[in-house]
Design an enzyme around this catalytic site. Sequence first.
Site, mmCIF file in Angstrom:
data_model
loop_
_atom_site.group_PDB
_atom_site.id
_atom_site.type_symbol
_atom_site.label_atom_id
_atom_site.label_comp_id
_atom_site.label_asym_id
_atom_site.label_seq_id
_atom_site.Cartn_x
_atom_site.Cartn_y
_atom_site.Cartn_z
ATOM 1 N N CYS A 94 0.876 -1.249 0.073
ATOM 2 C CA CYS A 94 0.020 0.112 -0.032
ATOM 3 C C CYS A 94 0.983 1.232 0.090
ATOM 4 O O CYS A 94 1.740 1.465 0.910
ATOM 5 C CB CYS A 94 -0.758 -0.081 1.199
ATOM 6 S SG CYS A 94 -1.623 1.631 1.736
ATOM 7 N N GLU A 95 0.510 2.092 -1.047
ATOM 8 C CA GLU A 95 1.527 3.134 -1.114
ATOM 9 C C GLU A 95 1.241 4.490 0.073
ATOM 10 O O GLU A 95 1.982 5.330 -0.015
ATOM 11 C CB GLU A 95 1.536 3.808 -2.483
ATOM 12 C CG GLU A 95 0.202 4.340 -2.801
ATOM 13 C CD GLU A 95 0.167 5.057 -4.454
ATOM 14 O OE1 GLU A 95 1.091 4.403 -5.343
ATOM 15 O OE2 GLU A 95 -0.401 5.859 -4.726
ATOM 16 N N HIS A 96 0.195 4.139 0.592
ATOM 17 C CA HIS A 96 -0.057 5.293 1.809
ATOM 18 C C HIS A 96 0.580 5.024 2.732
ATOM 19 O O HIS A 96 0.877 5.642 3.799
ATOM 20 C CB HIS A 96 -1.619 5.283 1.901
ATOM 21 C CG HIS A 96 -2.296 5.984 0.723
ATOM 22 N ND1 HIS A 96 -3.913 5.705 0.575
ATOM 23 C CD2 HIS A 96 -2.033 6.880 -0.270
ATOM 24 C CE1 HIS A 96 -4.249 6.483 -0.637
ATOM 25 N NE2 HIS A 96 -2.900 7.107 -0.803
ATOM 26 N N HIS A 97 0.709 3.748 3.298
ATOM 27 C CA HIS A 97 1.084 3.310 4.546
ATOM 28 C C HIS A 97 2.478 2.253 4.594
ATOM 29 O O HIS A 97 2.794 1.929 5.647
ATOM 30 C CB HIS A 97 0.109 2.579 5.549
ATOM 31 C CG HIS A 97 -1.286 3.389 5.551
ATOM 32 N ND1 HIS A 97 -2.271 3.122 4.768
ATOM 33 C CD2 HIS A 97 -1.452 3.998 6.514
ATOM 34 C CE1 HIS A 97 -3.145 4.090 5.322
ATOM 35 N NE2 HIS A 97 -2.763 4.522 6.402
ATOM 36 N N GLN A 126 -4.968 -0.400 -4.782
ATOM 37 C CA GLN A 126 -5.573 -1.616 -5.197
ATOM 38 C C GLN A 126 -6.349 -1.098 -6.462
ATOM 39 O O GLN A 126 -6.272 -1.939 -7.469
ATOM 40 C CB GLN A 126 -6.591 -2.182 -4.188
ATOM 41 C CG GLN A 126 -7.206 -3.596 -4.869
ATOM 42 C CD GLN A 126 -7.898 -4.299 -3.760
ATOM 43 O OE1 GLN A 126 -7.554 -4.313 -2.591
ATOM 44 N NE2 GLN A 126 -9.056 -5.070 -4.372
ATOM 45 N N HIS A 157 -6.077 -5.810 3.182
ATOM 46 C CA HIS A 157 -5.058 -4.567 3.559
ATOM 47 C C HIS A 157 -4.516 -4.629 4.967
ATOM 48 O O HIS A 157 -5.334 -4.578 5.820
ATOM 49 C CB HIS A 157 -5.576 -3.368 3.257
ATOM 50 C CG HIS A 157 -5.877 -3.028 1.674
ATOM 51 N ND1 HIS A 157 -5.148 -2.246 0.774
ATOM 52 C CD2 HIS A 157 -6.809 -3.998 0.827
ATOM 53 C CE1 HIS A 157 -5.718 -2.417 -0.242
ATOM 54 N NE2 HIS A 157 -6.667 -3.458 -0.386
ATOM 55 N N CYS A 187 -2.841 -2.617 6.366
ATOM 56 C CA CYS A 187 -2.955 -1.249 7.107
ATOM 57 C C CYS A 187 -4.546 -1.209 7.490
ATOM 58 O O CYS A 187 -4.735 -0.025 8.413
ATOM 59 C CB CYS A 187 -2.601 -0.159 5.913
ATOM 60 S SG CYS A 187 -3.708 0.010 4.482
HETATM 61 ZN ZN ZN Z 1 -2.931 1.636 3.328
#
Ligand code: ZN
Length: 186
Positions: free
Chosen positions: A77-80, A118, A146, A148
């Site tokens: 996941c590129e956010h977390h 995703q 996920h 995250c």
């Molecule tokens: Zn995430």
Amino acid sequence: MVIDKEKIKAGVRLILEGIGEDENREGLLETPDRIARMYEEIFDGMGRDASEPLAKTFSVEKNEMVLEKDITFYSTCEHHFMPFYGKAHVAYLPDGKVVGLSKLARTVEIYARRPQLQEQLTAQIADALMEFLKPQGVMVALEAEHTCMTMRGVKKPGSKTITFAARGTFAENDKLQERFFSLLKQ
Ligand code: ZN
């Protein structure tokens, strides 16, 4: 794309320092190097596209739907920067040519092995197939957990995110989409 392992190692040391760890503690001594080597593998898709796996095609006379389902994938996941993983289902309606089945899994892998969302991963797989294989249409479904979401934040273990991308004839033809979904249930 060559991964700069020294930069990753320096970054991991900063994170260890940031959380109040002692980077010279025995158990952590090799950690920056281990993570750098691991990132080399899990971000192996950086700078690549599916033009290579989808280059070798075979001619077909009948354009029947091809579906490869339950392709296991792991992404980040590129956010977390936490893993998300699950199954990809990839279908296409050929336009005179098909690829070896392993190439669909390879295509999923190339786009999964980068920092991702995703929804974006689903779209990239579909768009790559349209661009490099030039079929009449493509349908991609991804179901993933996920970490995250399950390990932090809303903490809903076992919850799954499902995303779809339809291109070409799959976007225009409901019957074709229905066939795709009924094949997924089998
Ligand atoms: Zn995430």
